[in-house]
Design an enzyme around this catalytic site. Sequence first.
Site, PDB file in Angstrom:
ATOM      1  N   ALA A 239      63.410  46.138  -9.370  1.00 41.99           N
ATOM      2  CA  ALA A 239      64.437  46.052 -10.416  1.00 41.99           C
ATOM      3  C   ALA A 239      63.972  45.161 -11.569  1.00 41.99           C
ATOM      4  O   ALA A 239      63.431  45.658 -12.563  1.00 41.99           O
ATOM      5  CB  ALA A 239      65.736  45.571  -9.803  1.00 41.99           C
ATOM      6  N   ARG A 240      64.155  43.868 -11.429  1.00 41.30           N
ATOM      7  CA  ARG A 240      63.702  42.925 -12.450  1.00 41.30           C
ATOM      8  C   ARG A 240      63.254  41.640 -11.755  1.00 41.30           C
ATOM      9  O   ARG A 240      63.903  41.173 -10.804  1.00 41.30           O
ATOM     10  CB  ARG A 240      64.836  42.596 -13.429  1.00 41.30           C
ATOM     11  CG  ARG A 240      65.128  43.673 -14.457  1.00 41.30           C
ATOM     12  CD  ARG A 240      63.972  43.845 -15.449  1.00 41.30           C
ATOM     13  NE  ARG A 240      64.230  44.862 -16.456  1.00 41.30           N
ATOM     14  CZ  ARG A 240      63.837  46.141 -16.368  1.00 41.30           C
ATOM     15  NH1 ARG A 240      63.206  46.581 -15.295  1.00 41.30           N
ATOM     16  NH2 ARG A 240      64.070  46.979 -17.364  1.00 41.30           N
ATOM     17  N   GLU A 269      56.688  38.717 -16.649  1.00 38.82           N
ATOM     18  CA  GLU A 269      55.562  39.648 -16.608  1.00 38.82           C
ATOM     19  C   GLU A 269      55.108  39.982 -18.047  1.00 38.82           C
ATOM     20  O   GLU A 269      55.921  39.919 -18.971  1.00 38.82           O
ATOM     21  CB  GLU A 269      55.951  40.939 -15.857  1.00 38.82           C
ATOM     22  CG  GLU A 269      57.054  41.722 -16.521  1.00 38.82           C
ATOM     23  CD  GLU A 269      57.536  42.899 -15.668  1.00 38.82           C
ATOM     24  OE1 GLU A 269      57.725  42.743 -14.452  1.00 38.82           O
ATOM     25  OE2 GLU A 269      57.743  43.969 -16.262  1.00 38.82           O
ATOM     26  N   HIS A 287      54.474  46.782 -12.495  1.00 37.27           N
ATOM     27  CA  HIS A 287      55.671  47.410 -13.075  1.00 37.27           C
ATOM     28  C   HIS A 287      55.412  48.887 -13.424  1.00 37.27           C
ATOM     29  O   HIS A 287      55.424  49.273 -14.591  1.00 37.27           O
ATOM     30  CB  HIS A 287      56.172  46.642 -14.307  1.00 37.27           C
ATOM     31  CG  HIS A 287      57.621  46.926 -14.584  1.00 37.27           C
ATOM     32  ND1 HIS A 287      58.459  46.029 -15.218  1.00 37.27           N
ATOM     33  CD2 HIS A 287      58.391  48.021 -14.309  1.00 37.27           C
ATOM     34  CE1 HIS A 287      59.665  46.564 -15.329  1.00 37.27           C
ATOM     35  NE2 HIS A 287      59.643  47.776 -14.780  1.00 37.27           N
TER      36      HIS A 287
HETATM   37  C1  DGY Z   1      63.167  50.475 -16.693  1.00 36.34           C
HETATM   38  O1  DGY Z   1      63.257  51.585 -17.223  1.00 36.34           O
HETATM   39  O2  DGY Z   1      63.975  49.587 -16.896  1.00 36.34           O
HETATM   40  C2  DGY Z   1      62.009  50.293 -15.818  1.00 36.34           C
HETATM   41  O3  DGY Z   1      61.969  49.052 -15.241  1.00 36.34           O
HETATM   42  C3  DGY Z   1      60.766  50.549 -16.628  1.00 36.34           C
HETATM   43  O4  DGY Z   1      59.763  51.008 -15.784  1.00 36.34           O
END
Ligand code: DGY
Length: 324
Positions: A239-240, A269, A287
């Site tokens: 996710a993040r 990142e 990512h």
């Molecule tokens: C998004 O679309 O938010 C993804 O994390 C990008 O790969």
Amino acid sequence: MVRKPIVVVTSHFIDAVETRIDREYEARRSKNGASFKSEELLAAAEGADAMLVTMADRIDAEFLKRVSASVKVIATYSVGYDHIDLRAAAERKIAIAFTPGVETDAVADLAMLLLLGASRRAYEAQELVRSGAWKSSSATALLGWQPTGKNLGIFGMGHIGQAVARRARGFGMKIHYYNPIRIAEETVGDAIFHDDPLDLLRVSAFLSLNAPDSKETHHFLYAKTLQLLPPGAIVVNTARGGLIVDEELIAALQSGHVAAAGLDVFEGEPKLHPGYLALKNTFLLPHIGSATVETRTAMGMLALDNIDAVLSGTPAPSLVTRDS
Ligand code: DGY
């Protein structure tokens, strides 16, 4: 002759998307393909109609206060929009578009890759083979942990969380989830809902983070919450990075309380905490959740469809709204 809309484009996209950009818009790009610095981006936006940005661009309150009044829509090539100050955009009446839906399968696939990569010690196994150190077979080398029959806790049961659940069922896992709103049984089947995210942690032998990074979720996993996980848990994050306090997850990985982590996203990142690199029980990716030809094409096309719709005054397929 009707002029083409002017769109600031902050990244280089897959060919099909680039072809459409060149055909339909007057594109303003950075020199030498390098990323725009904030001041350069503001300058590029002077007189532009729209911006096509990525999660690497900080569209914060200061930027939005100063950006040209000509900009009507900013489309982000991402499903996450934590890099954009929505309130500041609303104050300037700039529509914000994102790319939900089209990334679901690619990101859920990657969550499974991380889950298996972490739990089957893929990094160590790869290293053994590639370094030439694999000299003999051993009945006890590189033993991992199997998902069969284990609980998978999903933190954030949106489209991607649900797609992770569907895949994990195929591996014989039992699904538990936390989401701010309980999801109807027709949609999530027998997945067990926890209305308290801390209760979810207590049962999660495997944990998959699938929530946005927001005021409510930022640094959700830190020393105290990590301690709630069953000993030997596996943590997966597609996710993040901001959902995790890196130092504290690293400490849990060092002690073995968390047996392994599969991570595709990192706070700050592309820099990542060096502690992750020093550990063998991490399976780390740069990512690439949405990085398939199909998904990256669909994301670009959806972002451009949004720009076209806003500029022509027709309903846009995916604008960020309060309920997004
Ligand atoms: C998004 O679309 O938010 C993804 O994390 C990008 O790969």
